[in-house]
Design a protein around this motif. Sequence first.
Motif, PDB file in Angstrom:
ATOM      1  N   UNK A   1      69.828  49.010  69.187  1.00 11.75           N
ATOM      2  CA  UNK A   1      70.233  47.670  68.950  1.00 11.75           C
ATOM      3  C   UNK A   1      70.478  47.468  67.380  1.00 11.75           C
ATOM      4  N   UNK A   2      69.425  48.064  66.631  1.00 13.85           N
ATOM      5  CA  UNK A   2      69.412  47.888  65.040  1.00 13.85           C
ATOM      6  C   UNK A   2      70.862  48.582  64.557  1.00 13.85           C
ATOM      7  N   UNK A   3      71.192  49.822  65.207  1.00 11.90           N
ATOM      8  CA  UNK A   3      72.434  50.041  64.697  1.00 11.90           C
ATOM      9  C   UNK A   3      73.735  49.332  65.218  1.00 11.90           C
ATOM     10  N   UNK A   4      73.339  48.722  66.477  1.00 14.23           N
ATOM     11  CA  UNK A   4      74.512  47.706  66.668  1.00 14.23           C
ATOM     12  C   UNK A   4      74.795  46.487  65.633  1.00 14.23           C
ATOM     13  N   UNK A   5      73.585  46.205  65.279  1.00 17.34           N
ATOM     14  CA  UNK A   5      73.478  44.998  64.339  1.00 17.34           C
ATOM     15  C   UNK A   5      74.195  45.548  63.094  1.00 17.34           C
ATOM     16  N   UNK A   6      74.042  46.890  62.850  1.00 20.92           N
ATOM     17  CA  UNK A   6      74.492  47.226  61.321  1.00 20.92           C
ATOM     18  C   UNK A   6      76.139  47.205  61.590  1.00 20.92           C
ATOM     19  N   UNK A   7      76.487  47.859  62.729  1.00 20.18           N
ATOM     20  CA  UNK A   7      78.024  47.987  62.851  1.00 20.18           C
ATOM     21  C   UNK A   7      78.761  46.416  62.789  1.00 20.18           C
ATOM     22  N   UNK A   8      78.006  45.480  63.628  1.00 22.26           N
ATOM     23  CA  UNK A   8      78.428  44.286  63.520  1.00 22.26           C
ATOM     24  C   UNK A   8      78.544  43.510  62.101  1.00 22.26           C
ATOM     25  N   UNK A   9      77.633  43.927  61.434  1.00 20.34           N
ATOM     26  CA  UNK A   9      77.513  43.098  60.119  1.00 20.34           C
ATOM     27  C   UNK A   9      78.805  43.754  59.042  1.00 20.34           C
ATOM     28  N   UNK A  10      78.884  45.095  59.390  1.00 17.65           N
ATOM     29  CA  UNK A  10      80.008  45.926  58.781  1.00 17.65           C
ATOM     30  C   UNK A  10      81.419  45.134  59.146  1.00 17.65           C
ATOM     31  N   UNK A  11      81.436  45.006  60.238  1.00 22.00           N
ATOM     32  CA  UNK A  11      82.664  44.382  60.716  1.00 22.00           C
ATOM     33  C   UNK A  11      82.925  43.113  60.251  1.00 22.00           C
ATOM     34  N   UNK A  12      81.920  42.195  60.405  1.00 22.42           N
ATOM     35  CA  UNK A  12      82.091  40.940  59.522  1.00 22.42           C
ATOM     36  C   UNK A  12      82.446  41.040  58.182  1.00 22.42           C
TER      37      UNK A  12
END
Length: 296
Positions: free
Chosen positions: A87-98
């Motif tokens: 889930x931390x990795x998911x957060x990082x990916x979503x932040x990068x997309x934003x």
Amino acid sequence: MPYQKTKVYYDGSHFIAIPPDNFPRYRKRRKPKPKKEEKRDTPKEKFETAYTESQSLPRRERKKYIKEQMKEVISSEEEITAFIESNIERKKVNAMKRRIRLMRKVYLQEWNYFVTFTYDDKKHDKETFKDKLRNTLKHLVNRKGWKYIGVWERSPEKQRLHFHGIFYIPDKSMIGELVEVKDYSTKQHKVQTTLQNTHFQKHFGRNDFEPLNRQEDVMQSVRYLLKYIEKSNEKLIYGGKLPTYIVSDILDDDIICPYGVDDRKAILFDNFTCIDDGCIIGQASEEVINQMPKCN
């Protein structure tokens, strides 16, 4: 003409074309979300709450805090560790997309002010300050053509609420007047001259309108917004029509080379020909791009 109705974005250095075949127009229907269980958090909800709460802790202590909170919904230590990491990795990916989405929007628009609105407890409480400022900006977007990207912030020491944003305010659409005000900057420890708006001063309190005269001024302001949302986990707030892409037909001669994963994109020349539905509008420039259809 290899590509028609192609999405094109600017990355700060080059125009990049995304062939339409790589991104089908249809969208899969989302499955209906299962009903939440009463009186019990799901693991994801528990993670989201713990993740937000942990942001105020030193970096080394954040995972430990999240892990302790997750014990209420997951019993196995191994499952907790795996769940947190994914889930931390998911957060990082979503932040990068934003971040990517933000930068593409920023490069495609014109910006002329970095604006700060500061909460004044003599005029509002924190909720009415937020609600009325949002409502005022909404009317300025709809009636005056303003655009903005901003974020809410609390000052580190006094926790005073601010709203910071980059703004595009069209010519002759400014409400109130911009007046020079001299005051003492506690941050810089010296007297400073700022531009404040009389309308916002009357209805909301302290405000600062800093002109953005160069592209570097814009990027410095955007870096500030990004730094804050990464630190505080706040979300960016968008106002106005802020498309991400130009839509154009692309000529063979305008393609420099393939680009990206599996060469799914193409780098274009800076003066590529902008074509709208087979009609040549002109070579890429601010004036021509303003005439082109756009999308998100």
